[in-house]
Motif scaffolding. Sequence first.
Motif, PDB file in Angstrom:
ATOM      1  N   MET A 186      -8.034  15.687   9.027  1.00  0.00           N
ATOM      2  CA  MET A 186      -8.572  14.627   8.185  1.00  0.00           C
ATOM      3  C   MET A 186     -10.009  14.988   7.815  1.00  0.00           C
ATOM      4  N   PRO A 187     -10.409  14.694   6.588  1.00  0.00           N
ATOM      5  CA  PRO A 187     -11.788  14.997   6.182  1.00  0.00           C
ATOM      6  C   PRO A 187     -12.807  14.268   7.059  1.00  0.00           C
ATOM      7  N   SER A 188     -13.964  14.864   7.226  1.00  0.00           N
ATOM      8  CA  SER A 188     -14.981  14.293   8.114  1.00  0.00           C
ATOM      9  C   SER A 188     -15.701  13.088   7.521  1.00  0.00           C
ATOM     10  N   ASP A 189     -15.600  12.876   6.213  1.00  0.00           N
ATOM     11  CA  ASP A 189     -16.333  11.772   5.577  1.00  0.00           C
ATOM     12  C   ASP A 189     -15.483  10.503   5.429  1.00  0.00           C
ATOM     13  N   TYR A 190     -14.578  10.252   6.377  1.00  0.00           N
ATOM     14  CA  TYR A 190     -13.706   9.083   6.303  1.00  0.00           C
ATOM     15  C   TYR A 190     -14.480   7.811   6.647  1.00  0.00           C
ATOM     16  N   LYS A 191     -13.897   6.676   6.219  1.00  0.00           N
ATOM     17  CA  LYS A 191     -14.400   5.361   6.598  1.00  0.00           C
ATOM     18  C   LYS A 191     -13.238   4.616   7.245  1.00  0.00           C
ATOM     19  N   ARG A 192     -13.517   3.920   8.339  1.00  0.00           N
ATOM     20  CA  ARG A 192     -12.492   3.121   9.010  1.00  0.00           C
ATOM     21  C   ARG A 192     -12.325   1.813   8.249  1.00  0.00           C
ATOM     22  N   VAL A 193     -11.074   1.435   7.996  1.00  0.00           N
ATOM     23  CA  VAL A 193     -10.755   0.210   7.269  1.00  0.00           C
ATOM     24  C   VAL A 193      -9.745  -0.571   8.103  1.00  0.00           C
ATOM     25  N   ALA A 194     -10.127  -1.754   8.534  1.00  0.00           N
ATOM     26  CA  ALA A 194      -9.219  -2.596   9.319  1.00  0.00           C
ATOM     27  C   ALA A 194      -8.648  -3.682   8.417  1.00  0.00           C
ATOM     28  N   TYR A 195      -7.335  -3.872   8.482  1.00  0.00           N
ATOM     29  CA  TYR A 195      -6.693  -4.935   7.709  1.00  0.00           C
ATOM     30  C   TYR A 195      -5.396  -5.329   8.403  1.00  0.00           C
ATOM     31  N   ASN A 196      -5.221  -6.625   8.622  1.00  0.00           N
ATOM     32  CA  ASN A 196      -3.954  -7.131   9.138  1.00  0.00           C
ATOM     33  C   ASN A 196      -3.527  -6.426  10.427  1.00  0.00           C
ATOM     34  N   ASN A 197      -4.436  -6.276  11.341  1.00  0.00           N
ATOM     35  CA  ASN A 197      -4.177  -5.606  12.621  1.00  0.00           C
ATOM     36  C   ASN A 197      -3.810  -4.131  12.490  1.00  0.00           C
ATOM     37  N   HIS A 198      -4.120  -3.520  11.365  1.00  0.00           N
ATOM     38  CA  HIS A 198      -3.915  -2.084  11.176  1.00  0.00           C
ATOM     39  C   HIS A 198      -5.270  -1.419  11.022  1.00  0.00           C
ATOM     40  N   ASN A 199      -5.395  -0.247  11.566  1.00  0.00           N
ATOM     41  CA  ASN A 199      -6.598   0.550  11.373  1.00  0.00           C
ATOM     42  C   ASN A 199      -6.249   1.721  10.471  1.00  0.00           C
ATOM     43  N   TYR A 200      -6.829   1.704   9.291  1.00  0.00           N
ATOM     44  CA  TYR A 200      -6.670   2.804   8.351  1.00  0.00           C
ATOM     45  C   TYR A 200      -7.924   3.647   8.395  1.00  0.00           C
ATOM     46  N   TYR A 201      -7.778   4.860   7.962  1.00  0.00           N
ATOM     47  CA  TYR A 201      -8.918   5.741   7.753  1.00  0.00           C
ATOM     48  C   TYR A 201      -8.830   6.151   6.295  1.00  0.00           C
ATOM     49  N   ASN A 202      -9.899   5.914   5.547  1.00  0.00           N
ATOM     50  CA  ASN A 202      -9.920   6.206   4.120  1.00  0.00           C
ATOM     51  C   ASN A 202     -10.889   7.354   3.890  1.00  0.00           C
ATOM     52  N   ALA A 203     -10.383   8.415   3.302  1.00  0.00           N
ATOM     53  CA  ALA A 203     -11.217   9.571   2.989  1.00  0.00           C
ATOM     54  C   ALA A 203     -10.911   9.993   1.565  1.00  0.00           C
ATOM     55  N   GLN A 204     -11.914   9.911   0.704  1.00  0.00           N
ATOM     56  CA  GLN A 204     -11.786  10.318  -0.690  1.00  0.00           C
ATOM     57  C   GLN A 204     -10.598   9.630  -1.372  1.00  0.00           C
ATOM     58  N   GLY A 205     -10.404   8.331  -1.056  1.00  0.00           N
ATOM     59  CA  GLY A 205      -9.371   7.541  -1.713  1.00  0.00           C
ATOM     60  C   GLY A 205      -7.986   7.671  -1.122  1.00  0.00           C
ATOM     61  N   VAL A 206      -7.821   8.452  -0.067  1.00  0.00           N
ATOM     62  CA  VAL A 206      -6.525   8.623   0.582  1.00  0.00           C
ATOM     63  C   VAL A 206      -6.560   7.871   1.911  1.00  0.00           C
ATOM     64  N   PHE A 207      -5.494   7.116   2.191  1.00  0.00           N
ATOM     65  CA  PHE A 207      -5.409   6.324   3.411  1.00  0.00           C
ATOM     66  C   PHE A 207      -4.584   7.059   4.460  1.00  0.00           C
ATOM     67  N   TYR A 208      -5.066   7.010   5.693  1.00  0.00           N
ATOM     68  CA  TYR A 208      -4.385   7.648   6.818  1.00  0.00           C
ATOM     69  C   TYR A 208      -4.236   6.633   7.942  1.00  0.00           C
ATOM     70  N   VAL A 209      -3.224   6.824   8.779  1.00  0.00           N
ATOM     71  CA  VAL A 209      -3.127   6.125  10.057  1.00  0.00           C
ATOM     72  C   VAL A 209      -3.001   7.189  11.135  1.00  0.00           C
ATOM     73  N   GLN A 210      -3.489   6.835  12.317  1.00  0.00           N
ATOM     74  CA  GLN A 210      -3.394   7.766  13.438  1.00  0.00           C
ATOM     75  C   GLN A 210      -2.120   7.491  14.212  1.00  0.00           C
ATOM     76  N   ILE A 211      -1.329   8.516  14.405  1.00  0.00           N
ATOM     77  CA  ILE A 211      -0.109   8.429  15.200  1.00  0.00           C
ATOM     78  C   ILE A 211      -0.224   9.494  16.277  1.00  0.00           C
ATOM     79  N   ASN A 212      -0.369   9.028  17.522  1.00  0.00           N
ATOM     80  CA  ASN A 212      -0.652   9.922  18.646  1.00  0.00           C
ATOM     81  C   ASN A 212      -1.926  10.701  18.335  1.00  0.00           C
ATOM     82  N   ASN A 213      -1.881  12.006  18.300  1.00  0.00           N
ATOM     83  CA  ASN A 213      -3.080  12.798  18.020  1.00  0.00           C
ATOM     84  C   ASN A 213      -3.095  13.369  16.608  1.00  0.00           C
ATOM     85  N   GLU A 214      -2.292  12.793  15.719  1.00  0.00           N
ATOM     86  CA  GLU A 214      -2.224  13.293  14.345  1.00  0.00           C
ATOM     87  C   GLU A 214      -2.487  12.152  13.368  1.00  0.00           C
TER      88      GLU A 214
END
Length: 86
Positions: A1-29
């Motif tokens: 994941m890019p290093s310039d991500y921002k954490r975004v919390a919504y509806n009990n989910h934690n997203y990571y947003n980097a350059q307009g792409v949303f990620y979720v963490q599943i285990n160590n990926e």
Amino acid sequence: MPSDYKRVAYNNHNYYNAQGVFYVQINNEYEVVEPEIGTIVYELPDDYEKVAIDGLEYYEYASILYEKVQINGRRAYEVVGFIEME
């Protein structure tokens, strides 16, 4: 994941947003996902596009549609839909 991500919390989910792409963490990926409708971000990538749908202005990036909103007097962008690519 890019290093310039921002954490975004919504509806009990934690997203990571980097350059307009949303990620979720599943285990160590991290997996790319679509954010939920209503998710708020405070900035868009520089190369977003303005689109008009039914006479209303939206912002599109990576097939995600955003509407400009105000949160506590601060400009933000709310996920309102997705553009389906064929």
